[in-house]
Enzyme design. Structure first.
Site, mmCIF file in Angstrom:
data_model
loop_
_atom_site.group_PDB
_atom_site.id
_atom_site.type_symbol
_atom_site.label_atom_id
_atom_site.label_comp_id
_atom_site.label_asym_id
_atom_site.label_seq_id
_atom_site.Cartn_x
_atom_site.Cartn_y
_atom_site.Cartn_z
ATOM 1 C CG ASP A 71 7.055 7.233 12.047
ATOM 2 O OD1 ASP A 71 8.269 6.817 11.797
ATOM 3 O OD2 ASP A 71 6.577 6.801 13.085
ATOM 4 C CG HIS A 171 1.910 -1.304 8.503
ATOM 5 N ND1 HIS A 171 2.665 -0.057 8.658
ATOM 6 C CD2 HIS A 171 0.702 -0.776 9.060
ATOM 7 C CE1 HIS A 171 2.093 0.859 8.972
ATOM 8 N NE2 HIS A 171 0.779 0.482 9.432
ATOM 9 C CB CYS A 265 7.224 2.123 4.627
ATOM 10 S SG CYS A 265 7.090 0.593 5.424
#
Ligand code: ARG
Length: 283
Positions: A71, A171, A265
């Site tokens: 990630d 998020h 992100c």
């Protein structure tokens, strides 16, 4: 405000190539470790985003990807940066915890005078969105509410707490996007009643995005003040952006969506134009 003149300003981003990208654990509802992932396609799509930023005049620095940290491509989660002050993330899940040290090392090596290690769990720009002088701070799934005070002290900026209530929008940057120093867009269904009240007071003219575009990760967008980089599937939001004088720039990051992430992100914004790498290195 269809005729609002928009001005892009050159931005500085930190990104991490998804060389080791995979979905082999599930820490959000989007991740299915049994579904196939194409890491080469992930790299190709990510390269397109990086090239787009450069074509639009932005600077992109790269953090070295680390094997075993699939990630790490989601660099927004690594640190929050305001001027020369940096607050490093502290991840909620052990799978991502080792990423923090790599951000700490990078910002320290760049010569930032204030690189704060976090005591409380905070997933950095995933939950912290800088809008002008204020930081909007998410909580509910990842970042601890106690972390918000730590953020305020470290960055010396006012912090507004917003509570997320829908696990698909785990998020803050999956449910709210900063468009300029005074404007945001958000998906109301992701927030608690109290947080919605705060958002209505702070941003009465905000763009409200519908569920379908929010589920396409349309709000996981990056704005330079004029161009808004966002997933190309968020067509309704793209139309709303045009109507408000912005220019949407669609990007296909479908492979990274399998991990529950998209444009924002993958993008950590470094907000200090005066502190270029060279200036920091000699200073
Ligand atoms: N799989 C990652 C996680 O669950 C995705 C992170 C997305 N990043 C973001 N800024 N929303 O932590």
């Amino acid at each position: 405000m269809p005729n609002t003149p928009r001005h892009a300003t050159p931005r500085h981003y930190l990104m991490c190539r998804p060389t080791h990208f995979d979905v082999n654990y599930a820490i959000n509802p989007w991740m299915d470790p049994t579904a196939p992932v194409d890491p080469e396609l992930a790299v190709k799509q990510w390269e397109q985003l990086r090239e787009l930023y450069q074509q639009y005049g932005h600077t992109v620095d790269l953090l070295d990807p680390v094997p075993g940290l699939p990630d790490m491509v989601f660099s927004a989660n690594g640190a929050t940066v305001v001027e020369d002050r940096v607050l490093i993330a502290r991840f909620r899940h052990e799978e991502r915890a080792p990423e923090a040290a790599h951000y700490q090392e990078w910002f320290t090596a760049q010569g930032y005078p204030e690189v704060h290690t976090a005591r409380y769990i905070n997933e950095a720009e995933g939950d912290y969105i800088v809008v002008g002088d204020t930081v909007l701070a998410g909580t509910g799934f990842r970042t601890d509410p106690e972390a918000h005070g730590e953020l305020r002290r470290a960055l010396r900026r006012p912090v507004v707490t917003l509570t997320l209530v829908d696990p698909r929008f785990y998020h803050l940057d999956t449910a709210l996007a900063a468009l300029s120093d005074t404007e945001v867009a958000y998906y109301p269904g992701a927030f608690s009643e109290g947080s919605l009240e705060a958002l209505r007071i702070l941003y009465p003219d905000a763009i409200l995005v519908d569920e379908q575009d929010a589920l396409s990760f349309g709000l996981n967008a990056v704005s330079d003040g004029h161009h808004v980089f966002l997933p190309d599937t968020a067509e309704g939001f793209a139309r709303q952006l045009w109507e408000h004088g912005f220019e949407p720039v669609g990007v296909d990051l479908s492979e990274l969506l399998k991990a529950g992430g998209s444009v924002k992100c993958c993008t950590l914004e470094i907000r200090h134009p005066a502190l270029s790498r060279t200036a920091l290195a000699v200073g």
